[in-house]
Motif scaffolding. Structure first.
Motif, short mmCIF file in Angstrom:
data_model
loop_
_atom_site.label_atom_id
_atom_site.label_comp_id
_atom_site.label_asym_id
_atom_site.label_seq_id
_atom_site.Cartn_x
_atom_site.Cartn_y
_atom_site.Cartn_z
N ARG A 18 38.27 -2.08 -11.59
CA ARG A 18 39.62 -1.12 -12.32
C ARG A 18 40.09 -0.10 -11.83
N HIS A 69 27.44 11.37 -13.03
CA HIS A 69 28.00 10.68 -12.39
C HIS A 69 27.44 10.99 -10.60
N HIS A 125 38.02 8.46 -10.61
CA HIS A 125 36.94 7.98 -11.06
C HIS A 125 38.11 6.52 -11.44
N PRO A 126 36.86 5.05 -11.96
CA PRO A 126 37.90 3.98 -12.40
C PRO A 126 37.53 4.24 -14.05
N GLU A 127 38.97 4.03 -14.40
CA GLU A 127 39.59 3.88 -15.67
C GLU A 127 38.03 3.55 -16.35
N THR A 153 35.76 4.73 -17.62
CA THR A 153 34.01 5.68 -16.97
C THR A 153 34.36 6.90 -18.07
N LEU A 163 32.69 10.19 -18.50
CA LEU A 163 31.90 11.44 -17.89
C LEU A 163 31.13 12.38 -18.13
N GLY A 174 27.71 4.22 -19.44
CA GLY A 174 28.43 4.86 -18.43
C GLY A 174 29.73 4.61 -18.43
N THR A 175 30.12 3.35 -19.27
CA THR A 175 31.42 3.33 -18.96
C THR A 175 31.56 2.36 -20.23
#
Length: 361
Positions: free
Chosen positions: A3, A30, A52-54, A56, A58, A304-305
């Motif tokens: 990602r 996180h 952060h990976p797209e 995610t 938070l 989390g995603t």
């Protein structure tokens, strides 16, 4: 598939006073809510960069480490707990963090109430000690009423005893239901640090491999229900509901299906069925309650995603479909934009109450 990483610029837009020399840092899910500021400290201008990976999801808060090494958590303007800041990572962004206050020893005692408290609080003997019972019913309805038993009763009414400063406003939802001609009584059961043992019916790490869920389910059926029937008058099983969220959703489904005919409706909010390698799903085989109506729901931002959240919704829908042939009725719903938290469950509670009492929704 990798990602894309997104660059976030966190900015503190409002900051209450702090002791001289205190360092501000960011923590959240996180970081497993760590109080170690290393790598996450705001610069003197109140800014912090992170990647952060797209996709995610938070949940974060600001904390302060003081010169003596103690740490103060972000709170509300009255010194109580505050809900975390939430952000969905969809690309590079600047995020303003308004810090309203810091948690203090008062616990937010001066905060104006946003929700109604219970009408009465009592305690009953239980194998684990005294069990608090928080009761609410609409004024003018003192006889037998349809009964809702809620787990995590510390979160059910006013915000004062809650963990994150947010509650379900169960009295507000139930009053609206009563105003529409459907009065009910609520018995909410607070739980303490023994929550994982009381609510998870299988041995796993968080209950030290020693489940107390059967003991709790026995107490519900053998002590709580008889007490309430003597106190307020008998209520038929078809007018008795059991409900809870997360681990509270798990114990709701477990206790209801373990003791068929005890509860006419089960409110299974955001059920956490993952403990002990999803042992609940194996236990479920062969269980049924032909008279039970079961509400199952899930928010679409509970993991989390975004991808993991979509998968969780799919698995929860599968649970509802799997259960459907073995109960009277199932109702599955998705909370759009809902995270795994009290505000989401508060928003979905009125629809559950309406469905419970009218069969519509």
């Amino acid at each position: 598939m990798l990602r894309r990483m997104a660059r976030l610029r966190w900015r503190i837009s409002h900051l209450p006073p702090l002791p001289t020399g205190s360092a501000l840092f960011l923590t959240g899910d996180h970081r497993a809510w760590s109080s170690d500021p290393t790598g996450w400290t705001f610069d003197p201008a109140g800014e912090l960069l992170s990647e952060h990976p797209e996709g995610t999801l938070l949940s974060v808060e600001v904390r302060a480490r003081h010169p003596d090494g103690t740490v103060t958590e972000e709170g509300d303007a009255w010194g109580g707990r505050a809900a975390p800041h939430k952000h969905v990572v969809t690309g590079d962004a600047g995020i303003d963090l308004h810090v309203a206050g810091w948690q203090d020893a008062s616990g937010g005692a001066a905060r104006p109430p946003r929700s109604a408290p219970p009408r009465e609080e009592t305690a009953l003997e239980a194998p684990w000690g005294e069990q608090p019972v928080r009761l609410w019913w609409p004024a003018g309805h003192d006889g037998p009423l349809p009964l809702l038993i809620l787990h995590d009763g510390q979160n059910a009414f006013d915000e004062a005893p809650t963990f994150a400063g947010e509650g379900w406003d169960a009295a507000g939802a139930a009053q609206a239901l009563a105003d529409a001609g459907h009065p009910v009584r609520i018995a909410a059961l607070p739980v303490n640090d023994d929550r994982s043992r009381r609510y998870v019916p299988f041995p796993f790490e968080l209950n030290d491999h020693n489940s107390g869920a059967d003991e709790y389910a026995d107490w519900l059926r053998g002590t709580l229900l008889p007490h309430l029937h003597v106190r307020f008058g008998p209520v038929a099983a078809q007018d008795t509901a059991l409900a809870g969220s997360s681990f509270g959703g798990l114990i709701t489904a477990y206790a209801g299906l373990r003791d068929p005919g005890t509860y006419g409706t089960l409110g299974v909010f955001s059920p956490a069925v993952w403990p002990a390698d999803h042992a609940f799903l194996h236990w479920l085989a062969g269980r049924s309650d032909p008279q039970a109506r079961v509400w199952i729901d899930m928010g679409d931002h509970e993991q989390g995603t975004l991808a993991a959240s979509r998968d969780l919704v799919t698995r929860t829908r599968d649970l509802s479909e799997r259960l459907s042939p073995h109960v009277r009725e199932t109702r599955f719903s998705i909370g759009a934009g809902h995270w795994h938290d009290e505000p989401a469950w508060r928003e979905r509670l009125p629809a559950f109450l309406h469905w419970w009492r009218t069969g519509q929704g």
